[in-house]
Design an enzyme around this catalytic site. Structure first.
Site, mmCIF file in Angstrom:
data_model
loop_
_atom_site.group_PDB
_atom_site.id
_atom_site.type_symbol
_atom_site.label_atom_id
_atom_site.label_comp_id
_atom_site.label_asym_id
_atom_site.label_seq_id
_atom_site.Cartn_x
_atom_site.Cartn_y
_atom_site.Cartn_z
ATOM 1 N N GLU A 37 46.291 3.476 -45.338
ATOM 2 C CA GLU A 37 46.625 4.484 -44.332
ATOM 3 C C GLU A 37 48.106 4.796 -44.233
ATOM 4 O OE1 GLU A 37 44.810 6.464 -42.579
ATOM 5 O OE2 GLU A 37 42.808 5.641 -42.819
ATOM 6 N N ASP B 232 49.937 11.944 -41.024
ATOM 7 C CA ASP B 232 48.938 13.007 -41.055
ATOM 8 C C ASP B 232 49.353 14.191 -40.185
ATOM 9 O OD1 ASP B 232 46.581 14.325 -41.757
ATOM 10 O OD2 ASP B 232 45.404 13.352 -40.175
#
Length: 184
Positions: free
Chosen positions: A70, A83
């Site tokens: 991640e 993100d």
């Protein structure tokens, strides 16, 4: 631990899309190389990862693998966010109201944050376990895929069909296997 061992789960590792970020070829070795690349940064969180893993019955290696996938152990975050500002922390908890809609807990690299990410993972493993009559290993892999794509998008044993890179659970499992063999 309580949800199965990552060492018992079959994996194809990183897809070509995921491996490309480190100029690698697809496969398990690419996942292992990326996990190894993140190891020095990961060591800062090792004690917390192990403590949280014990608390929730999740292999610490799996938590480390999700952190590696991640956020590259925090290396690709800006102010704790990734993100495009839609995800928070080492485990990239989805804070977008149209996505996971979670409220971030703790600092981006805190025990509280890692607990939150692990709670979300456990929720998805349990949801997938209730949804499908699969083996424990398939349920674990499906829960990992749901952590990325949501449980509604895990619809068959091809659990990565709708995950980022088309390989999320396979890459995370391969990274987790490497971390498990290297002290997590």
């Amino acid at each position: 631990m309580g949800y199965g061992s990552v060492l018992d789960v079959e994996t194809s590792g990183a897809s070509a899309v995921t491996a490309r970020q480190d100029r690698l070829s697809a496969g398990v070795e690419a996942s292992h190389t990326m996990a190894k690349t993140d190891l020095q940064r990961m060591e800062r969180y090792k004690a917390i990862i192990k403590e949280v893993g014990r608390k929730y019955g999740v292999e610490p290696a799996l938590i480390a693998a999700i952190i590696s996938r991640e956020s590259r152990a925090g290396n690709c975050l800006s102010g704790g966010y990734g993100d495009g500002g839609n995800a928070f922390g080492l485990m990239q908890v989805d804070i977008n109201p149209r996505g996971g809609g979670h409220t971030a807990r703790g600092e981006w690299n805190s025990k509280e944050h890692i607990e939150q990410g692990t709670e979300i993972l456990v929720h998805f493993i349990k949801t997938i376990s209730a949804k499908f009559p699969w083996s424990q290993e398939q349920k674990l892999k499906g829960g990992i895929a749901a952590y990325n794509a949501g449980d509604q998008r895990v619809t068959s044993t091809n659990v990565d069909e709708y995950t980022t890179g088309g390989d999320y659970s396979n890459d995370v499992i391969a990274r987790a296997q490497w971390y498990k063999r290297n002290g997590y």
